[in-house]
Design a protein around this motif. Structure first.
Motif, PDB file in Angstrom:
ATOM      1  N   GLU A 150       0.846  -1.193   0.000  1.00 55.09           N
ATOM      2  CA  GLU A 150       0.000   0.000   0.000  1.00 55.09           C
ATOM      3  C   GLU A 150       0.882   1.244   0.000  1.00 55.09           C
ATOM      4  N   VAL A 151       0.675   2.117  -0.969  1.00 54.66           N
ATOM      5  CA  VAL A 151       1.568   3.259  -1.138  1.00 54.66           C
ATOM      6  C   VAL A 151       1.262   4.385  -0.155  1.00 54.66           C
ATOM      7  N   ASP A 152       0.001   4.495   0.268  1.00 55.19           N
ATOM      8  CA  ASP A 152      -0.386   5.549   1.211  1.00 55.19           C
ATOM      9  C   ASP A 152      -0.706   4.976   2.588  1.00 55.19           C
ATOM     10  N   VAL A 153       0.014   3.949   2.988  1.00 51.34           N
ATOM     11  CA  VAL A 153      -0.232   3.300   4.268  1.00 51.34           C
ATOM     12  C   VAL A 153      -0.023   4.293   5.410  1.00 51.34           C
ATOM     13  N   ARG A 154      -0.860   4.159   6.447  1.00 50.77           N
ATOM     14  CA  ARG A 154      -0.740   5.008   7.632  1.00 50.77           C
ATOM     15  C   ARG A 154      -0.288   4.175   8.816  1.00 50.77           C
ATOM     16  N   PRO A 155       0.387   4.797   9.776  1.00 50.42           N
ATOM     17  CA  PRO A 155       0.655   4.092  11.031  1.00 50.42           C
ATOM     18  C   PRO A 155      -0.669   3.681  11.655  1.00 50.42           C
ATOM     19  N   LYS A 156      -0.707   2.483  12.215  1.00 54.15           N
ATOM     20  CA  LYS A 156      -1.969   1.959  12.761  1.00 54.15           C
ATOM     21  C   LYS A 156      -2.118   2.398  14.218  1.00 54.15           C
ATOM     22  N   VAL A 157      -2.831   3.497  14.406  1.00 52.88           N
ATOM     23  CA  VAL A 157      -3.085   3.999  15.749  1.00 52.88           C
ATOM     24  C   VAL A 157      -4.590   4.088  15.953  1.00 52.88           C
ATOM     25  N   PRO A 158      -5.070   4.001  17.204  1.00 52.42           N
ATOM     26  CA  PRO A 158      -6.511   4.122  17.462  1.00 52.42           C
ATOM     27  C   PRO A 158      -7.030   5.474  16.980  1.00 52.42           C
ATOM     28  N   GLU A 159      -8.304   5.528  16.619  1.00 47.50           N
ATOM     29  CA  GLU A 159      -8.876   6.767  16.106  1.00 47.50           C
ATOM     30  C   GLU A 159      -8.742   7.911  17.096  1.00 47.50           C
ATOM     31  N   TRP A 160      -8.911   7.584  18.402  1.00 45.59           N
ATOM     32  CA  TRP A 160      -8.837   8.646  19.403  1.00 45.59           C
ATOM     33  C   TRP A 160      -7.430   9.245  19.506  1.00 45.59           C
ATOM     34  N   ALA A 161      -6.431   8.478  19.034  1.00 45.66           N
ATOM     35  CA  ALA A 161      -5.056   8.959  19.113  1.00 45.66           C
ATOM     36  C   ALA A 161      -4.592   9.610  17.814  1.00 45.66           C
ATOM     37  N   SER A 162      -5.474   9.680  16.827  1.00 40.52           N
ATOM     38  CA  SER A 162      -5.086  10.215  15.529  1.00 40.52           C
ATOM     39  C   SER A 162      -4.800  11.711  15.624  1.00 40.52           C
ATOM     40  N   ASN A 163      -3.721  12.117  15.023  1.00 38.89           N
ATOM     41  CA  ASN A 163      -3.396  13.530  14.908  1.00 38.89           C
ATOM     42  C   ASN A 163      -2.539  13.729  13.668  1.00 38.89           C
ATOM     43  N   ALA A 164      -2.217  14.967  13.385  1.00 37.10           N
ATOM     44  CA  ALA A 164      -1.481  15.251  12.150  1.00 37.10           C
ATOM     45  C   ALA A 164      -0.138  14.560  12.107  1.00 37.10           C
ATOM     46  N   THR A 165       0.476  14.372  13.287  1.00 29.73           N
ATOM     47  CA  THR A 165       1.779  13.710  13.333  1.00 29.73           C
ATOM     48  C   THR A 165       1.655  12.210  13.163  1.00 29.73           C
ATOM     49  N   ALA A 166       0.704  11.606  13.894  1.00 21.16           N
ATOM     50  CA  ALA A 166       0.551  10.158  13.870  1.00 21.16           C
ATOM     51  C   ALA A 166       0.116   9.642  12.512  1.00 21.16           C
ATOM     52  N   CYS A 167      -0.493  10.492  11.710  1.00 23.48           N
ATOM     53  CA  CYS A 167      -1.057  10.034  10.443  1.00 23.48           C
ATOM     54  C   CYS A 167      -0.189  10.374   9.238  1.00 23.48           C
ATOM     55  N   ARG A 168       1.057  10.671   9.490  1.00 21.23           N
ATOM     56  CA  ARG A 168       1.951  10.927   8.364  1.00 21.23           C
ATOM     57  C   ARG A 168       2.322   9.617   7.688  1.00 21.23           C
ATOM     58  N   GLY A 169       2.242   9.622   6.367  1.00 29.48           N
ATOM     59  CA  GLY A 169       2.517   8.403   5.618  1.00 29.48           C
ATOM     60  C   GLY A 169       3.894   8.406   4.990  1.00 29.48           C
ATOM     61  N   PRO A 170       4.145   7.466   4.091  1.00 29.46           N
ATOM     62  CA  PRO A 170       5.471   7.332   3.469  1.00 29.46           C
ATOM     63  C   PRO A 170       5.938   8.587   2.744  1.00 29.46           C
ATOM     64  N   LEU A 171       5.019   9.270   2.051  1.00 33.27           N
ATOM     65  CA  LEU A 171       5.415  10.475   1.311  1.00 33.27           C
ATOM     66  C   LEU A 171       5.883  11.564   2.281  1.00 33.27           C
ATOM     67  N   TYR A 172       5.135  11.740   3.373  1.00 32.23           N
ATOM     68  CA  TYR A 172       5.550  12.667   4.424  1.00 32.23           C
ATOM     69  C   TYR A 172       6.958  12.322   4.921  1.00 32.23           C
ATOM     70  N   ILE A 173       7.115  11.050   5.286  1.00 28.31           N
ATOM     71  CA  ILE A 173       8.355  10.619   5.930  1.00 28.31           C
ATOM     72  C   ILE A 173       9.553  10.785   5.008  1.00 28.31           C
ATOM     73  N   SER A 174       9.392  10.406   3.749  1.00 29.42           N
ATOM     74  CA  SER A 174      10.513  10.524   2.813  1.00 29.42           C
ATOM     75  C   SER A 174      10.907  11.987   2.611  1.00 29.42           C
ATOM     76  N   ALA A 175       9.943  12.908   2.697  1.00 26.86           N
ATOM     77  CA  ALA A 175      10.261  14.332   2.574  1.00 26.86           C
ATOM     78  C   ALA A 175      10.985  14.843   3.806  1.00 26.86           C
ATOM     79  N   VAL A 176      10.458  14.486   4.984  1.00 30.16           N
ATOM     80  CA  VAL A 176      11.050  14.962   6.238  1.00 30.16           C
ATOM     81  C   VAL A 176      12.491  14.494   6.385  1.00 30.16           C
ATOM     82  N   TYR A 177      12.762  13.250   5.963  1.00 30.99           N
ATOM     83  CA  TYR A 177      14.114  12.704   6.081  1.00 30.99           C
ATOM     84  C   TYR A 177      14.996  13.023   4.878  1.00 30.99           C
ATOM     85  N   GLY A 178      14.433  13.737   3.906  1.00 30.75           N
ATOM     86  CA  GLY A 178      15.244  14.169   2.772  1.00 30.75           C
ATOM     87  C   GLY A 178      15.592  13.081   1.777  1.00 30.75           C
TER      88      GLY A 178
END
Length: 318
Positions: A161-189
């Motif tokens: 899955e190309v847009d996979v999300r970290p599997k966290v409970p809905e109540w714990a979802s936030n902008a940080t927890a829901c960053r996917g592979p595209l986010y991560i590859s950008a942040v780490y350069g």
């Protein structure tokens, strides 16, 4: 008193005590499993093959063993990158997606160890490219974080899955927890991973077009915003524009104090200039290709090579 009690013990009681002292079948299985694990740890494929030729060892091929956190032989082979041992275990029926106590599959550990040959062997043998549903992370997220383009390519080729999300409970979802592979590859350069994910259909407006996400998070960050915040180069913004990101989604406050870097200037220019007809045509054609890996379909088109390369975004260097 103790002697009297011992004398009064029945023959049945004595038999029970002796039965408790006998090695249990699980203990014996553990010994066989440990022997397999030791052979794998030493990367001794010859010894492993000899052991697996015996039924008592084959029966324990999925038995976890070892100090601390017990693991199966296949998990050990994947973690250490011992390809031949891994192949032998698979040939003899080792459970391919067996989980350890962290809900990590052998594929997950091979990706984390950057063992490309083991990753490919596991995927060809049928390992789930998405890892375990019980693990918060996934092989794709790990590869994107580590910047391993070759491993990421194989995972995507086998249907991860190309847009996979970290599997966290809905109540714990936030902008940080829901960053996917595209986010991560950008942040780490990791520009190579960033482009590869987009080529395989990653959503350039990740999070901001998901109704469920919008209902839980008031202002989820777009990938464009993340790239600007972390100082990613202009190449990242250009790729997002080329792959159809909505340049009006970011809520950016532009004033005299805003750092006017090249990436921001490119974004502002894109907001006032419409896309070229060629760019719009490329987006439309790629959207109508139903496969995640679109290159083979593009190669089959009866059009000049220069246009095929343009459709595959090979008109510029990374």
């Amino acid at each position: 008193m103790a002697q009297g009690q011992a004398v009064n013990m029945s023959l049945m009681d004595i038999s029970k005590i002796f039965s408790l002292l006998q090695p249990k079948e699980e203990d014996e299985d553990g010994e066989q499993g440990q022997a397999l694990n030791s052979a794998v740890s030493a990367d001794d494929a010859a010894l492993l093959s000899e052991l697996l030729s015996q039924e008592k060892y084959r029966r324990c091929i999925n038995a976890p063993s070892g100090w601390g956190v017990p693991v199966t032989p296949l998990r050990t082979a994947a973690a250490l990158g011992h390809l031949r041992c891994l192949e032998l275990l698979l040939e003899h029926g080792a459970e391919i997606d067996v989980l350890d106590v962290k809900a990590q599959t052998p594929l997950f550990t091979a990706v984390g160890g950057k063992h490309l040959d083991c990753v490919v062997a596991l995927l060809k043998a049928g390992a789930d490219p998405n890892g375990s549903q019980y693990n918060n992370c996934s092989p794709v997220l790990t590869a994107a974080r580590e910047g391993d383009v070759d491993i990421l390519r194989e995972l995507l080729r086998f249907g991860a899955e190309v847009d996979v999300r970290p599997k966290v409970p809905e109540w714990a979802s936030n902008a940080t927890a829901c960053r996917g592979p595209l986010y991560i590859s950008a942040v780490y350069g990791h520009l190579g991973c960033f482009k590869l994910l987009l080529l395989h259909g990653a959503n350039p407006d990740y999070n901001c077009t998901d109704d469920k996400m919008l209902a839980r998070i008031k202002q989820p960050k777009t990938v464009v915003e993340v790239c600007l915040r972390y100082g990613c180069g202009v190449e990242y913004i250009q790729l997002l524009i080329d792959f159809g990101a909505d340049v009006y989604l970011p809520t950016l406050i532009i004033d005299k104090t805003t750092k006017q870097n090249e990436a921001l200037l490119l974004l502002l220019k894109e907001r006032v200039c419409p896309k070229t007809l060629m760019s719009q045509a490329r987006l439309a054609i790629r959207r109508h290709i139903p496969f995640a890996d679109k290159d083979p379909a593009v190669d089959s088109l009866d059009i000049p090579l220069i246009l095929r390369n343009y459709l595959k975004h090979r008109n510029s260097e990374l």
